[in-house]
Design a protein around this motif. Sequence first.
Motif, mmCIF file in Angstrom:
data_model
loop_
_atom_site.group_PDB
_atom_site.id
_atom_site.type_symbol
_atom_site.label_atom_id
_atom_site.label_comp_id
_atom_site.label_asym_id
_atom_site.label_seq_id
_atom_site.Cartn_x
_atom_site.Cartn_y
_atom_site.Cartn_z
ATOM 1 N N GLY A 1 0.783 -1.225 0.000
ATOM 2 C CA GLY A 1 0.000 0.000 0.000
ATOM 3 C C GLY A 1 0.817 1.277 0.000
ATOM 4 N N CYS A 2 2.102 1.212 0.361
ATOM 5 C CA CYS A 2 2.856 2.466 0.466
ATOM 6 C C CYS A 2 4.114 2.493 -0.397
ATOM 7 C CB CYS A 2 3.227 2.732 1.925
ATOM 8 S SG CYS A 2 4.713 1.884 2.490
ATOM 9 N N VAL A 3 4.384 1.425 -1.139
ATOM 10 C CA VAL A 3 5.614 1.371 -1.922
ATOM 11 C C VAL A 3 5.602 2.389 -3.055
ATOM 12 C CG1 VAL A 3 4.802 -0.352 -3.586
ATOM 13 C CG2 VAL A 3 7.233 -0.258 -2.984
ATOM 14 N N ASP A 4 6.775 2.886 -3.400
ATOM 15 C CA ASP A 4 6.899 3.858 -4.476
ATOM 16 C C ASP A 4 6.477 3.241 -5.818
ATOM 17 O OD1 ASP A 4 8.128 6.603 -5.211
ATOM 18 O OD2 ASP A 4 9.004 5.210 -6.669
ATOM 19 N N SER A 5 5.950 4.082 -6.688
ATOM 20 C CA SER A 5 5.400 3.595 -7.954
ATOM 21 C C SER A 5 6.433 2.880 -8.818
ATOM 22 C CB SER A 5 4.787 4.755 -8.742
ATOM 23 O OG SER A 5 5.762 5.755 -9.007
ATOM 24 N N ARG A 6 7.713 3.225 -8.682
ATOM 25 C CA ARG A 6 8.734 2.604 -9.541
ATOM 26 C C ARG A 6 8.888 1.114 -9.258
ATOM 27 N NH1 ARG A 6 13.943 1.373 -8.053
ATOM 28 N NH2 ARG A 6 14.499 1.766 -5.873
ATOM 29 N N LEU A 7 8.403 0.661 -8.110
ATOM 30 C CA LEU A 7 8.542 -0.747 -7.744
ATOM 31 C C LEU A 7 7.269 -1.560 -7.960
ATOM 32 C CD1 LEU A 7 10.504 -0.394 -4.359
ATOM 33 C CD2 LEU A 7 11.432 -0.820 -6.637
ATOM 34 N N LEU A 8 6.193 -0.884 -8.344
ATOM 35 C CA LEU A 8 4.893 -1.558 -8.392
ATOM 36 C C LEU A 8 4.851 -2.738 -9.354
ATOM 37 C CD1 LEU A 8 2.352 1.406 -8.205
ATOM 38 C CD2 LEU A 8 2.843 -0.315 -6.445
ATOM 39 N N GLU A 9 5.580 -2.649 -10.453
ATOM 40 C CA GLU A 9 5.519 -3.706 -11.457
ATOM 41 C C GLU A 9 6.590 -4.783 -11.267
ATOM 42 O OE1 GLU A 9 2.968 -3.792 -13.469
ATOM 43 O OE2 GLU A 9 2.319 -1.909 -12.549
ATOM 44 N N THR A 10 7.355 -4.702 -10.192
ATOM 45 C CA THR A 10 8.388 -5.709 -9.951
ATOM 46 C C THR A 10 7.753 -7.021 -9.505
ATOM 47 O OG1 THR A 10 8.684 -5.054 -7.636
ATOM 48 C CG2 THR A 10 10.059 -3.947 -9.281
ATOM 49 N N ARG A 11 8.442 -8.101 -9.760
ATOM 50 C CA ARG A 11 7.965 -9.408 -9.322
ATOM 51 C C ARG A 11 7.863 -9.465 -7.799
ATOM 52 N NH1 ARG A 11 7.197 -14.052 -11.721
ATOM 53 N NH2 ARG A 11 8.125 -13.314 -13.666
ATOM 54 N N PHE A 12 8.780 -8.768 -7.127
ATOM 55 C CA PHE A 12 8.781 -8.764 -5.665
ATOM 56 C C PHE A 12 7.494 -8.165 -5.109
ATOM 57 C CE2 PHE A 12 9.813 -6.527 -1.639
ATOM 58 C CZ PHE A 12 10.040 -7.652 -0.843
ATOM 59 N N ILE A 13 7.127 -6.978 -5.566
ATOM 60 C CA ILE A 13 5.921 -6.327 -5.048
ATOM 61 C C ILE A 13 4.667 -7.067 -5.501
ATOM 62 C CG2 ILE A 13 4.544 -4.222 -5.086
ATOM 63 C CD1 ILE A 13 7.005 -4.147 -3.270
ATOM 64 N N THR A 14 4.688 -7.630 -6.696
ATOM 65 C CA THR A 14 3.555 -8.452 -7.140
ATOM 66 C C THR A 14 3.353 -9.620 -6.181
ATOM 67 O OG1 THR A 14 3.896 -7.872 -9.468
ATOM 68 C CG2 THR A 14 2.643 -9.879 -9.007
ATOM 69 N N GLY A 15 4.450 -10.263 -5.804
ATOM 70 C CA GLY A 15 4.362 -11.366 -4.847
ATOM 71 C C GLY A 15 3.881 -10.903 -3.487
ATOM 72 N N VAL A 16 4.395 -9.769 -3.035
ATOM 73 C CA VAL A 16 3.987 -9.215 -1.742
ATOM 74 C C VAL A 16 2.490 -8.919 -1.733
ATOM 75 C CG1 VAL A 16 4.172 -7.160 -0.274
ATOM 76 C CG2 VAL A 16 6.242 -8.310 -1.081
ATOM 77 N N LYS A 17 1.983 -8.352 -2.823
ATOM 78 C CA LYS A 17 0.542 -8.066 -2.921
ATOM 79 C C LYS A 17 -0.275 -9.339 -2.814
ATOM 80 C CE LYS A 17 0.525 -3.875 -5.778
ATOM 81 N NZ LYS A 17 0.131 -3.321 -7.100
ATOM 82 N N ARG A 18 0.164 -10.388 -3.476
ATOM 83 C CA ARG A 18 -0.580 -11.649 -3.439
ATOM 84 C C ARG A 18 -0.585 -12.237 -2.028
ATOM 85 N NH1 ARG A 18 2.111 -14.301 -8.893
ATOM 86 N NH2 ARG A 18 0.825 -13.199 -10.431
ATOM 87 N N ILE A 19 0.534 -12.111 -1.337
ATOM 88 C CA ILE A 19 0.598 -12.616 0.036
ATOM 89 C C ILE A 19 -0.362 -11.827 0.921
ATOM 90 C CG2 ILE A 19 2.058 -12.884 2.083
ATOM 91 C CD1 ILE A 19 4.449 -13.182 0.125
ATOM 92 N N GLY A 20 -0.277 -10.493 0.845
ATOM 93 C CA GLY A 20 -1.076 -9.654 1.730
ATOM 94 C C GLY A 20 -2.548 -9.620 1.404
ATOM 95 N N ASN A 21 -2.880 -9.502 0.116
ATOM 96 C CA ASN A 21 -4.274 -9.313 -0.274
ATOM 97 C C ASN A 21 -5.019 -10.609 -0.561
ATOM 98 O OD1 ASN A 21 -3.854 -6.533 -0.098
ATOM 99 N ND2 ASN A 21 -3.281 -6.367 -2.254
#
Length: 214
Positions: free
Chosen positions: A31-51
């Motif tokens: 929810g708070c990560v900078d936009s430059r990281l939104l499309e990374t595999r890492f943040i995609t994975g984090v979103k799936r874990i959290g949401n």
Amino acid sequence: MKESFTDGYLIALALSGDREAIFDVCQLVAGCVDSRLLETRFITGVKRIGNLKMTPDGAFEWRDKSLREEIQNEARNLLKNLSPIDFHNDKDLFEFANVTLKKLKSGRSPNESFGWNQIRRGRPSKNSVFRDWEIRMTVHTLMREYGQTFTGACVIVTDNIPGAENRYKTIEAIARGVNANECPPLPENIFPMSDKSLTIAIAVYKKNIDFIMR
């Protein structure tokens, strides 16, 4: 500029393998990560874990062996320039991301990197304070950002939050007084723990912070 706000004890619980805390922290990171990281595999994975409440291995598609080197390389590249600024200066969320990325970089599985396979499976004490605040915040957000009425927001929460099914009256009572204009205040002592649990969590937290500094 936004300052660090995440409770350090919640980070300690997540890093010590508390699955509820892992879900919570991953939601905060996404929810708070900078936009430059939104499309990374890492943040995609984090979103799936959290949401989506997926296991880290499932969220990162670890069964697909062809992706493992890609995950490892991305973690290595992200760590070169990662800073608290990428998390709106929330240093606690930055530390959580830094710990997990360093473990991914070393070739560990996502489950290992997020502490999913550790012995403890749930928050040491029932955290109804955080749960109630989370419900109030969800109702507030639905009213403010999506134009829902109070009743409509409570119905959506009842239908969509795990564990809240068929508990509309309870959700309504918890959210009483919430409106679209005022953000529900974060309660004090939102992450209560017994002395023993706190000692264990802090010890594991320090161990993971030591990992950051390598």
